[in-house]
Design a protein around this motif. Structure first.
Motif, PDB file in Angstrom:
ATOM      1  N   ASP A 369     -14.567   6.868  -1.063  1.00  0.00           N
ATOM      2  CA  ASP A 369     -14.777   6.423  -2.440  1.00  0.00           C
ATOM      3  C   ASP A 369     -13.927   5.203  -2.776  1.00  0.00           C
ATOM      4  O   ASP A 369     -13.893   4.765  -3.916  1.00  0.00           O
ATOM      5  CB  ASP A 369     -14.493   7.555  -3.431  1.00  0.00           C
ATOM      6  N   SER A 370     -13.238   4.654  -1.778  1.00  0.00           N
ATOM      7  CA  SER A 370     -12.394   3.443  -1.851  1.00  0.00           C
ATOM      8  C   SER A 370     -11.043   3.681  -2.515  1.00  0.00           C
ATOM      9  O   SER A 370     -10.392   2.743  -2.950  1.00  0.00           O
ATOM     10  CB  SER A 370     -13.117   2.268  -2.525  1.00  0.00           C
ATOM     11  N   ARG A 371     -10.616   4.949  -2.549  1.00  0.00           N
ATOM     12  CA  ARG A 371      -9.239   5.216  -2.976  1.00  0.00           C
ATOM     13  C   ARG A 371      -8.297   4.848  -1.842  1.00  0.00           C
ATOM     14  O   ARG A 371      -8.471   5.279  -0.699  1.00  0.00           O
ATOM     15  CB  ARG A 371      -9.043   6.698  -3.304  1.00  0.00           C
ATOM     16  N   MET A 372      -7.279   4.047  -2.157  1.00  0.00           N
ATOM     17  CA  MET A 372      -6.315   3.670  -1.128  1.00  0.00           C
ATOM     18  C   MET A 372      -4.904   3.957  -1.617  1.00  0.00           C
ATOM     19  O   MET A 372      -4.603   3.885  -2.811  1.00  0.00           O
ATOM     20  CB  MET A 372      -6.446   2.191  -0.759  1.00  0.00           C
ATOM     21  N   ASN A 373      -4.044   4.288  -0.671  1.00  0.00           N
ATOM     22  CA  ASN A 373      -2.645   4.577  -0.950  1.00  0.00           C
ATOM     23  C   ASN A 373      -1.848   3.286  -0.820  1.00  0.00           C
ATOM     24  O   ASN A 373      -1.601   2.798   0.291  1.00  0.00           O
ATOM     25  CB  ASN A 373      -2.120   5.634   0.025  1.00  0.00           C
ATOM     26  N   ILE A 374      -1.440   2.737  -1.953  1.00  0.00           N
ATOM     27  CA  ILE A 374      -0.679   1.488  -1.964  1.00  0.00           C
ATOM     28  C   ILE A 374       0.603   1.621  -1.148  1.00  0.00           C
ATOM     29  O   ILE A 374       1.055   0.682  -0.490  1.00  0.00           O
ATOM     30  CB  ILE A 374      -0.345   1.079  -3.416  1.00  0.00           C
ATOM     31  N   ALA A 375       1.200   2.810  -1.163  1.00  0.00           N
ATOM     32  CA  ALA A 375       2.461   3.024  -0.453  1.00  0.00           C
ATOM     33  C   ALA A 375       2.274   3.030   1.064  1.00  0.00           C
ATOM     34  O   ALA A 375       3.255   3.096   1.802  1.00  0.00           O
ATOM     35  CB  ALA A 375       3.105   4.340  -0.898  1.00  0.00           C
ATOM     36  N   GLY A 376       1.019   2.981   1.528  1.00  0.00           N
ATOM     37  CA  GLY A 376       0.775   2.871   2.956  1.00  0.00           C
ATOM     38  C   GLY A 376       0.876   1.443   3.471  1.00  0.00           C
ATOM     39  O   GLY A 376       0.728   1.195   4.671  1.00  0.00           O
ATOM     40  N   LEU A 377       1.136   0.507   2.551  1.00  0.00           N
ATOM     41  CA  LEU A 377       1.243  -0.915   2.902  1.00  0.00           C
ATOM     42  C   LEU A 377       2.693  -1.342   3.040  1.00  0.00           C
ATOM     43  O   LEU A 377       3.616  -0.632   2.651  1.00  0.00           O
ATOM     44  CB  LEU A 377       0.574  -1.768   1.813  1.00  0.00           C
ATOM     45  N   ASN A 378       2.884  -2.533   3.573  1.00  0.00           N
ATOM     46  CA  ASN A 378       4.164  -3.229   3.513  1.00  0.00           C
ATOM     47  C   ASN A 378       3.844  -4.721   3.397  1.00  0.00           C
ATOM     48  O   ASN A 378       2.680  -5.129   3.580  1.00  0.00           O
ATOM     49  CB  ASN A 378       5.046  -2.909   4.724  1.00  0.00           C
ATOM     50  N   PRO A 379       4.811  -5.559   3.078  1.00  0.00           N
ATOM     51  CA  PRO A 379       4.506  -6.984   2.842  1.00  0.00           C
ATOM     52  C   PRO A 379       3.787  -7.674   3.995  1.00  0.00           C
ATOM     53  O   PRO A 379       3.031  -8.639   3.764  1.00  0.00           O
ATOM     54  CB  PRO A 379       5.896  -7.592   2.599  1.00  0.00           C
TER      55      PRO A 379
END
Length: 394
Positions: A369-379
């Motif tokens: 559904d295109s929910r993404m976990n922002i905390a799974g990213l890094n710069p």
């Protein structure tokens, strides 16, 4: 007899974890599982929790049961953290539960005890486990409009129109902050309008607050729940410590109930104790004791708040960076909402086909559904995600 059991549908997020683990591409990004990760991809133990753990270990002399509602000190610190002075303490009852999920389940059970004919109203969309638990319990569930997929913002007019169908004795489940899965939140003014409607309808509000401190700050994130408590004669709050204290595997949750009067609170508490007794008897204590230790020690509280604020600002920085990268790549403000959303999650408005394309072409793993976990990213991974979105989403 066990041969009569039917297969259960696999959990979509757990499937994503497996697919991502099997992907050999160095550029893959896991944005499915809802846990905070630092810049190195690790989910760290907070310093205050580690210190509290040593203190608890050194001071502990017994492993005997606490009480059916758990250690009263835990309920007190959670009441102060979430509700502060928005409601008189003698109107608040509390029980410790196995995680925020346990608190949600016990809240549904308590509501059913009070009104076996209640319908539970949940936002469309909501955390899938809300609906799964209601279905398993056989409780009627109605959805209220919430998210506008076109603008990726709250459609408040549609929400209020939906809630006109709420009846006396129904339960209305609200996300206290950092709406999961969309990241789009009501304003404080809008929460006040919803509170007035719930009071007018004679319904019971249940606030699920799982991310306090991840959005705009500890006090700011608690403000909607406190406003509801100040305006409504009674309400329920299901709080989780998994995210803001980083004690995921400890399963630390708390269900709080605000009764109409101090005189009726003991009856509410007795019913909550009973629900714990028949579900699991005594709740787990270790994680709750860690949280209690942190919130009872001014120095540890200060350390925890500092580290929590670093986590919050890190996620906000990633949101701003991603929105900026997408503005450059698409030459539009289409994805500016990502910087306005709050918490760990955002739903970005991609179709399941576009999500699949991002996974196949770029190694981006997010829920369909295109929910993404922002905390799974890094710069360093943000540009890769921005490129995937820009090239995959029409």
């Amino acid at each position: 007899m066990l041969n009569n059991l039917k297969p259960q549908a696999p959990d979509a997020i757990l499937q994503l974890i497996t697919l991502c683990r099997e992907d050999t591409r160095a550029t893959k990004i896991d944005l499915g599982v809802g846990v905070y990760k630092d810049g190195t991809g690790n989910t760290p133990v907070m310093k205050a929790i580690r210190t509290a753990g040593k203190q608890v270990w050194d001071a502990e002399t017994t492993k005997v049961y606490t009480n059916l509602p758990g250690d009263p000190a835990f309920g007190n610190v959670m009441r102060d953290l979430v509700l502060a002075d928005s409601v008189s303490a003698d109107r608040v009852s509390a029980i410790a539960t196995p995680g925020g999920t346990g608190a949600i389940r016990q809240a549904f059970e308590l509501g059913r005890q009070a009104n076996p004919d209640m319908t539970v109203w949940t936002s469309n969309p909501t955390w899938p486990n809300h609906v799964a638990i209601l279905k398993f319990m056989g409780l009627p569930n109605s959805e209220y409009a919430y998210f506008d997929a076109e603008s990726c913002t709250v459609d408040f007019d549609a929400m209020m129109d939906s809630l006109k169908g709420v009846k006396a004795g129904d339960m209305v489940l609200l996300h206290g902050c950092c709406h999961n899965p969309t990241g789009a939140n009501l304003t404080l003014e809008q929460f006040g309008i919803v509170a007035d409607l719930i009071a007018e309808k004679g319904a019971l509000a249940l606030v699920d607050i799982a991310y306090q401190g991840f959005g705009d700050g500890l006090e700011e994130d608690a403000a909607p729940t406190r406003l509801l408590a100040s305006k409504l004669p009674e309400m329920l709050i299901a709080a989780s410590c998994s995210k803001n204290f980083g004690v995921y595997r400890e399963r630390v949750g708390c269900l709080m109930a605000v009764s109409e009067t101090a005189a009726s609170a003991p009856t509410t508490q007795a019913n909550m104790n009973y629900l714990n007794r028949i579900a699991f008897s005594f709740p787990p204590d270790h994680g709750a004791r860690l949280v209690t230790t942190v919130l009872s020690d001014p120095a540890l509280t200060a350390d925890w708040k500092t580290e929590l604020e670093d986590v919050r600002l890190s996620m906000l920085g990633l949101r701003t960076q991603l929105a900026d990268e997408l503005r450059q790549r698409t030459n539009s403000d289409r994805f500016d909402f990502i910087a306005e959303h709050r918490g760990m999650f955002s739903r970005i408005g991609a179709t399941p086909e576009e999500v699949l394309k991002m996974r196949e072409d770029f190694g981006i793993y997010m829920v369909s559904d295109s929910r993404m976990n922002i905390a799974g990213l890094n710069p360093t991974t943000v540009p890769h995600l921005a490129e995937a979105i820009a090239k995959s989403c029409k």
